[in-house]
Motif scaffolding. Structure first.
Motif, PDB file in Angstrom:
ATOM      1  N   VAL A  17      -7.256  -3.913  47.136  1.00 38.11           N
ATOM      2  CA  VAL A  17      -7.659  -4.240  48.498  1.00 38.11           C
ATOM      3  C   VAL A  17      -9.014  -4.927  48.444  1.00 38.11           C
ATOM      4  O   VAL A  17      -9.995  -4.339  47.986  1.00 38.11           O
ATOM      5  CB  VAL A  17      -7.737  -2.967  49.368  1.00 38.11           C
ATOM      6  N   VAL A 178     -11.796  -4.107  55.730  1.00 39.45           N
ATOM      7  CA  VAL A 178     -11.382  -3.519  54.450  1.00 39.45           C
ATOM      8  C   VAL A 178      -9.999  -2.908  54.688  1.00 39.45           C
ATOM      9  O   VAL A 178      -9.896  -1.756  55.112  1.00 39.45           O
ATOM     10  CB  VAL A 178     -12.381  -2.452  53.954  1.00 39.45           C
ATOM     11  N   ILE A 180      -7.533  -1.014  54.079  1.00 38.84           N
ATOM     12  CA  ILE A 180      -7.030   0.088  53.262  1.00 38.84           C
ATOM     13  C   ILE A 180      -5.719   0.635  53.822  1.00 38.84           C
ATOM     14  O   ILE A 180      -4.742   0.845  53.095  1.00 38.84           O
ATOM     15  CB  ILE A 180      -8.091   1.196  53.179  1.00 38.84           C
ATOM     16  N   VAL A 193     -10.210  -0.399  45.827  1.00 42.85           N
ATOM     17  CA  VAL A 193     -10.944  -1.097  46.874  1.00 42.85           C
ATOM     18  C   VAL A 193     -12.085  -1.906  46.268  1.00 42.85           C
ATOM     19  O   VAL A 193     -12.948  -1.369  45.577  1.00 42.85           O
ATOM     20  CB  VAL A 193     -11.499  -0.117  47.922  1.00 42.85           C
ATOM     21  N   ASP A 195     -14.895  -3.743  47.737  1.00 39.19           N
ATOM     22  CA  ASP A 195     -15.678  -3.970  48.938  1.00 39.19           C
ATOM     23  C   ASP A 195     -16.778  -4.980  48.637  1.00 39.19           C
ATOM     24  O   ASP A 195     -17.229  -5.093  47.496  1.00 39.19           O
ATOM     25  CB  ASP A 195     -16.291  -2.647  49.411  1.00 39.19           C
ATOM     26  N   VAL A 225     -13.714   1.362  58.154  1.00 43.73           N
ATOM     27  CA  VAL A 225     -13.547   1.898  56.805  1.00 43.73           C
ATOM     28  C   VAL A 225     -13.428   3.421  56.843  1.00 43.73           C
ATOM     29  O   VAL A 225     -12.557   4.009  56.195  1.00 43.73           O
ATOM     30  CB  VAL A 225     -14.718   1.477  55.889  1.00 43.73           C
ATOM     31  N   VAL A 237      -7.611   6.792  45.757  1.00 42.16           N
ATOM     32  CA  VAL A 237      -8.422   5.633  46.135  1.00 42.16           C
ATOM     33  C   VAL A 237      -9.562   5.471  45.128  1.00 42.16           C
ATOM     34  O   VAL A 237     -10.370   6.383  44.945  1.00 42.16           O
ATOM     35  CB  VAL A 237      -8.997   5.783  47.552  1.00 42.16           C
ATOM     36  N   TYR A 239     -12.816   3.436  44.619  1.00 41.05           N
ATOM     37  CA  TYR A 239     -13.742   2.598  45.388  1.00 41.05           C
ATOM     38  C   TYR A 239     -14.805   2.075  44.429  1.00 41.05           C
ATOM     39  O   TYR A 239     -15.740   2.782  44.070  1.00 41.05           O
ATOM     40  CB  TYR A 239     -14.384   3.415  46.519  1.00 41.05           C
TER      41      TYR A 239
END
Length: 294
Positions: A17, A178, A180, A193, A195, A225, A237, A239
């Motif tokens: 993502v 974002v 998700i 993710v 970002d 988010v 997830v 990140y």
């Protein structure tokens, strides 16, 4: 050197993502370089705005994407995306509905991505836009790729609305900077993710319309988010870290190489130390720091 082993620990399908953030998209270049040092491969990609463009490069040819993106971002300038100031001033003075035409952005997309249709991509890719009439997030996954990328990056009042499939579309970051939850809705069990850090634009002491608007958009993106992360608590997830806060404006591309290198070093170190032990979030979102007042 053997790749960093991750894939055996992570349930599939795996989605990358990629968030929106204009020039902050350089952060994703470093994150993708770091991910290329692992054995992880995305089953599909979901991107918003600049993240949709970077994601399309990965989906186009994942084997060379990190090198292509590094070369592309090493030379990008503000004029490559937004054009020169004089034509912009003329459009504003003549009361055009958008300050900038999207011809420069279109040319940049064609430089970045070989494919012209979603069906030509090696990996399924979703470009997230916003329906300007209904406010709904729109997932573009088939047909003309260029118009989808233009729509996903069509910042309202800056770039023209993109008409596609009977809808008037603008930047996906308006509702899903974002994206998700969109990746989760498409079946992702592991969500990686990338970002850009747009949500941690620091308060600007300069009392200007630009700074007030950027700060407002950053706060709105941070709330999105948080809601998305709460909704995917049953997923894994990852990140990835980045050099937050960026400290420059999202239309300033002069620090692209610096940001890419910093995010590469941070992400590679983090990935080497990553140990996954079930569902949940691994890594901090930039909006976590915002909540703490950093």
């Amino acid at each position: 050197m053997s790749p960093i082993p991750l894939s055996a620990e992570l349930p599939g399908p795996v989605a990358y993502v990629l968030a929106g953030g204009a020039s902050y998209g350089a952060v994703q270049v470093g994150q993708l370089r770091a991910l290329a040092k692992t054995d992880l491969q995305p089953d599909f990609i979901v991107g918003t705005s600049v993240g949709s463009l970077n994601g399309a490069v990965v989906a186009d040819d994942p084997s060379v994407a990190s090198d292509r993106l590094a070369a592309l971002w090493s030379t990008v300038t503000r004029e490559d995306i937004f054009g020169k100031n004089l034509p912009t001033a003329v459009r504003v003075a003549s009361r055009k509905p958008a300050a900038i035409d999207n011809n420069h952005l279109r040319s940049f997309i064609h430089r970045a991505v070989v494919a012209r249709d979603f069906g030509e991509l090696a990996i399924p890719h979703t470009s997230v836009a916003t329906d300007f009439d209904t406010g709904e997030a729109v997932s573009l996954r088939s047909g003309d790729l260029t118009s989808a990328l233009l729509a996903s990056a069509a910042i309202p009042a800056i770039f023209p609305v993109v008409e596609r499939e009977g809808r008037r579309l603008v930047d996906g970051g308006v509702v899903a900077n974002v994206p998700i939850r969109i990746a989760a809705a498409q079946g992702a069990k592991t969500i990686v993710v990338l970002d850009c850090g747009f949500t941690v634009i620091a308060p600007d002491r300069e009392d200007s319309l630009r700074s007030a608007m950027l700060r407002t958009l950053a706060i709105m993106a941070a709330q999105q988010v948080r809601r998305d992360l709460e909704a995917v608590a049953d997923r894994t997830v990852l990140y990835l870290p980045g050099p937050w806060p960026i400290g420059s404006r999202p239309d300033d591309f002069r620090r692209s190489q610096e940001l890419a290198e910093a995010s590469y070093e941070l992400s590679l170190r983090w990935l080497k130390g990553l140990r996954v032990s079930g569902v949940g979030r691994y890594g901090a979102a930039p909006s976590d720091a915002l909540a703490k007042g950093i």
